[in-house]
Write a protein that holds these residues in place. Structure first.
Motif, PDB file in Angstrom:
ATOM      1  N   GLY A  36       9.301  -4.297 -14.415  1.00  0.00           N
ATOM      2  CA  GLY A  36       9.686  -4.105 -13.023  1.00  0.00           C
ATOM      3  C   GLY A  36      11.152  -4.438 -12.793  1.00  0.00           C
ATOM      4  O   GLY A  36      11.869  -3.702 -12.101  1.00  0.00           O
ATOM      5  N   GLU A  37      11.608  -5.525 -13.392  1.00  0.00           N
ATOM      6  CA  GLU A  37      13.022  -5.900 -13.267  1.00  0.00           C
ATOM      7  C   GLU A  37      13.922  -4.884 -13.972  1.00  0.00           C
ATOM      8  O   GLU A  37      15.010  -4.551 -13.486  1.00  0.00           O
ATOM      9  N   GLY A  39      13.198  -1.691 -14.365  1.00  0.00           N
ATOM     10  CA  GLY A  39      13.193  -0.517 -13.494  1.00  0.00           C
ATOM     11  C   GLY A  39      14.129  -0.672 -12.315  1.00  0.00           C
ATOM     12  O   GLY A  39      14.876   0.258 -11.965  1.00  0.00           O
ATOM     13  N   ARG A  40      14.121  -1.853 -11.689  1.00  0.00           N
ATOM     14  CA  ARG A  40      15.038  -2.115 -10.565  1.00  0.00           C
ATOM     15  C   ARG A  40      16.497  -2.007 -11.007  1.00  0.00           C
ATOM     16  O   ARG A  40      17.333  -1.467 -10.289  1.00  0.00           O
ATOM     17  N   GLU A  41      16.777  -2.523 -12.204  1.00  0.00           N
ATOM     18  CA  GLU A  41      18.158  -2.485 -12.697  1.00  0.00           C
ATOM     19  C   GLU A  41      18.590  -1.058 -13.009  1.00  0.00           C
ATOM     20  O   GLU A  41      19.719  -0.664 -12.692  1.00  0.00           O
ATOM     21  N   ARG A  43      17.469   1.563 -11.499  1.00  0.00           N
ATOM     22  CA  ARG A  43      17.664   2.169 -10.177  1.00  0.00           C
ATOM     23  C   ARG A  43      19.043   1.787  -9.620  1.00  0.00           C
ATOM     24  O   ARG A  43      19.767   2.615  -9.080  1.00  0.00           O
ATOM     25  N   ARG A  44      19.398   0.515  -9.745  1.00  0.00           N
ATOM     26  CA  ARG A  44      20.692   0.068  -9.249  1.00  0.00           C
ATOM     27  C   ARG A  44      21.827   0.821  -9.957  1.00  0.00           C
ATOM     28  O   ARG A  44      22.764   1.295  -9.326  1.00  0.00           O
ATOM     29  N   ASP A  47      21.621   4.699  -8.985  1.00  0.00           N
ATOM     30  CA  ASP A  47      21.399   4.998  -7.575  1.00  0.00           C
ATOM     31  C   ASP A  47      22.377   6.085  -7.112  1.00  0.00           C
ATOM     32  O   ASP A  47      23.541   6.087  -7.486  1.00  0.00           O
ATOM     33  N   THR A  68       9.804   2.293 -14.343  1.00  0.00           N
ATOM     34  CA  THR A  68      11.094   2.682 -13.765  1.00  0.00           C
ATOM     35  C   THR A  68      10.914   3.798 -12.744  1.00  0.00           C
ATOM     36  O   THR A  68      11.584   3.792 -11.695  1.00  0.00           O
ATOM     37  N   GLN A  70       8.788   4.307 -10.556  1.00  0.00           N
ATOM     38  CA  GLN A  70       8.420   3.809  -9.225  1.00  0.00           C
ATOM     39  C   GLN A  70       9.647   3.547  -8.361  1.00  0.00           C
ATOM     40  O   GLN A  70       9.584   3.630  -7.136  1.00  0.00           O
ATOM     41  N   TYR A  71      10.768   3.235  -8.987  1.00  0.00           N
ATOM     42  CA  TYR A  71      11.995   2.913  -8.261  1.00  0.00           C
ATOM     43  C   TYR A  71      12.842   4.159  -7.987  1.00  0.00           C
ATOM     44  O   TYR A  71      13.887   4.067  -7.354  1.00  0.00           O
TER      45      TYR A  71
END
Length: 192
Positions: A36-37, A39-41, A43-44, A47, A68, A70-71
């Motif tokens: 999850g972390e 995937g968030r990274e 996305r960042r 983006d 990933t 999901q983001y």
């Protein structure tokens, strides 16, 4: 990504032949919170790039790619298969890929139904070493007419040529942990 580097330091094992074993959290047993972390990274980092589809290769990239996705507004995940199967019917994109870990060559395939000119592709994978898998996926994206946004890699072996070669091709590569050196005795040294 410091969290990933810490897990590699604490749980990774360096084996003979430049093999980094991260099977306790990344590519055999999977830590979904860590994914999850990751995937968030990704996305960042990507983006605003208009990603509408994620591409990976079986098997170890699938888990990271799915989390990933999901983001990226639940973008579909397509994975290149390493072996022909009866459940892929019709025309396919194909590329020859040499696996560093397995020491063999695969003809990877993706159904033409799932990639096309309307797609903005983010490639996701667990490792980048010599770059063969990533080059094979790039070849498939280009053959499909899709736009390649870039590649998100969990761990890059910076002391091997893959990352350098791919970047020279003009592809944006974002690696969360770049290993500059590793040995059984000294462990892992990361690039800052």
């Amino acid at each position: 990504m410091e969290l990933l580097k810490q897990r590699i330091r604490n749980e990774g094992r360096v084996m003979a032949g430049n093999v980094l074993k991260v099977d306790s959290f990344l590519n055999h047993q999977m830590d979904i919170r860590l994914f999850g972390e990751i995937g968030r990274e990704f996305r960042r980092r990507f983006d605003g790039c208009g990603v509408n589809k994620i591409l990976t290769i079986e098997a170890s990239g699938i888990g990271i790619a799915c989390i990933t996705a999901q983001y990226f507004d639940d973008a579909p995940v397509v994975f290149a298969k390493k072996n022909p199967t009866k459940n892929i019917a019709g025309e396919v994109y194909t590329s020859r890929v040499e696996s560093y870990t397995h020491g063999r060559v695969y003809d990877v395939i993706v159904s033409k139904r799932f990639l096309g000119p309307q797609d903005r592709i983010l490639i996701i994978d667990d490792f980048l070493a010599n770059g063969c898998a990533l080059m094979g996926l790039i070849e498939i994206v280009r053959a499909s007419g899709a736009s390649l946004v870039g590649a998100g890699i969990a761990i890059e072996k910076g002391f091997q040529e893959g990352g350098h070669l791919i970047r020279q091709m003009g592809v944006r590569v974002e690696s969360l942990a770049i290993v500059d050196a590793m040995s059984e005795e000294g462990g892992v040294v990361f690039r800052d």
